[in-house]
Design a protein around this motif. Structure first.
Motif, PDB file in Angstrom:
ATOM      1  N   ASP A   8       0.694  -1.068   0.082  1.00 41.30           N
ATOM      2  CA  ASP A   8       0.014  -0.053  -0.117  1.00 41.30           C
ATOM      3  C   ASP A   8       0.959   1.537   0.377  1.00 41.30           C
ATOM      4  N   TRP A   9       2.145   1.159   0.895  1.00 44.38           N
ATOM      5  CA  TRP A   9       3.205   2.855   0.882  1.00 44.38           C
ATOM      6  C   TRP A   9       3.804   2.818  -0.638  1.00 44.38           C
ATOM      7  N   LEU A  10       3.603   1.571  -1.031  1.00 47.14           N
ATOM      8  CA  LEU A  10       4.495   1.600  -2.687  1.00 47.14           C
ATOM      9  C   LEU A  10       3.952   1.844  -3.718  1.00 47.14           C
ATOM     10  N   TRP A  11       2.370   1.830  -3.676  1.00 49.41           N
ATOM     11  CA  TRP A  11       1.539   2.485  -4.565  1.00 49.41           C
ATOM     12  C   TRP A  11       0.779   3.758  -4.367  1.00 49.41           C
ATOM     13  N   HIS A  12       1.003   3.724  -2.753  1.00 49.27           N
ATOM     14  CA  HIS A  12       0.953   5.392  -2.671  1.00 49.27           C
ATOM     15  C   HIS A  12       2.050   6.390  -3.097  1.00 49.27           C
ATOM     16  N   PHE A  13       3.640   5.986  -2.724  1.00 49.45           N
ATOM     17  CA  PHE A  13       4.565   6.507  -3.115  1.00 49.45           C
ATOM     18  C   PHE A  13       4.701   6.892  -5.153  1.00 49.45           C
ATOM     19  N   LEU A  14       4.491   5.534  -5.359  1.00 46.93           N
ATOM     20  CA  LEU A  14       4.335   5.604  -6.706  1.00 46.93           C
ATOM     21  C   LEU A  14       3.101   6.822  -7.598  1.00 46.93           C
TER      22      LEU A  14
END
Length: 320
Positions: A8-14
């Motif tokens: 979830d963090w990575l998707w938001h970061f991207l």
């Protein structure tokens, strides 16, 4: 991803933009590589990330060039890794200090800085002066988090804990550490590392009193190349010489001030014994946790030489 928290963090970061483009665009470039290219990047990344092994006996080969992937993919990878540092760490990575994934309250740049300073502060007393782990000088109130190994060549190390260290602004200046390599063509044998191979006790400071300058050499001959490289990297001898001269001038001013007060009170001039007693007090009051302790220790040894004490008595006799 290993956990949903990280996914979830990575998707938001991207979704964040960098340079006018979404970071997701860079991720798509990497995702579009062939399986062989992805394997090459993975192998390269695993070798680079194993930084700690480079400072153990018989280390594995360190990559001396970028992986064999398309230039566009390499550029996308570099931009992503640097964004993890500039944007991800600033706002918060999804990990607690021990590496456990957390959905909130993860490690931030400010948190990393606080934790580092707490762990490496030599004097645990609040508000005590802090020492830079590289030069031994004052860390200052606003230390800078630096990449020990330049991320221009090894972007994966942008947020590697072994590669991040708060140092003083002067160590981080372009005239000192800057982007200079801290290895010799991918080999670390002749280099120190602030934690994995620290140079504490490996440098012997000496002085040339006539020029009021500091020299540094290896305590153990086996460390000669490492000491030479560190001195050259950070300009240590010249910076320590500057501190040596400044502290010398300070102690000279202190003695002149004492001499003038004695004259004003109608007392006799300082004897050599009194000058020596004053300098011994200065030496006794040195504190190992204070910045530039080693430089000041060497200075005290220089000032206590009989010829210097005699010269200072002569100089004080000229005070009116």
């Amino acid at each position: 991803m290993p956990t949903q928290i990280e996914a979830d963090w990575l998707w938001h970061f991207l979704q964040k933009a960098d340079g006018g483009r979404a970071l997701l665009d860079r991720a798509l470039v990497i995702a579009g590589m062939s399986l062989a290219e992805k394997a090459a990047l993975r192998t390269w990344g695993q070798a680079v990330a194993a930084l700690a092994f480079q400072f153990q006996p018989n280390p594995p080969a360190w990559p001396r060039s970028k992986p064999k992937i398309p230039d566009a993919a390499w550029q996308a990878f570099r931009e992503l890794m640097e964004a993890f540092y500039r944007k991800g760490l600033r706002s918060g990575l999804p990990y607690a200090a021990n590496g456990t994934p957390v959905s909130s309250g993860g490690m931030t740049y400010a948190g990393f800085l606080r934790a580092f300073r707490a762990a490496h502060q030599l004097n645990p007393v609040a508000h005590a002066r802090e020492v830079c782990v590289l030069c031994g000088g004052p860390l200052g109130q606003t230390p800078e988090v630096d990449h020990w190994i330049a991320v221009s060549a090894f972007p994966l190390l942008s947020v590697c804990a072994d590669n991040l260290l708060p140092i003083c602004g002067e160590c981080n200046s372009t005239s000192n550490e800057g982007d200079q390599p801290v290895h010799t063509q991918g080999v670390f044998d002749d280099w120190f590392h602030p934690y994995l191979r620290p140079g504490h006790g490996a440098l012997h400071l000496d002085y040339v009193l006539q020029t009021q300058s500091i020299t540094c050499a290896a305590t153990d001959a086996a460390d000669t190349a490492r000491v030479t490289n560190l001195d050259k990297l950070l300009n240590l001898a010249s910076r320590w010489t500057r501190e040596f001269k400044a502290e010398y001038a300070k102690q000279q001013s202190v003695l002149i001030g004492r001499e003038r007060r004695r004259i004003a009170r109608g007392q006799a001039e300082h004897t050599q014994a009194e000058i020596r007693a004053h300098l011994l007090t200065v030496q006794d009051e040195l504190v190992a946790t204070e910045p530039f302790h080693e430089v000041h220790r060497v200075l005290c040894a220089a000032m206590l030489e009989q010829s210097r004490v005699a010269a200072w008595q002569t100089e004080l006799g000229l005070v009116t």
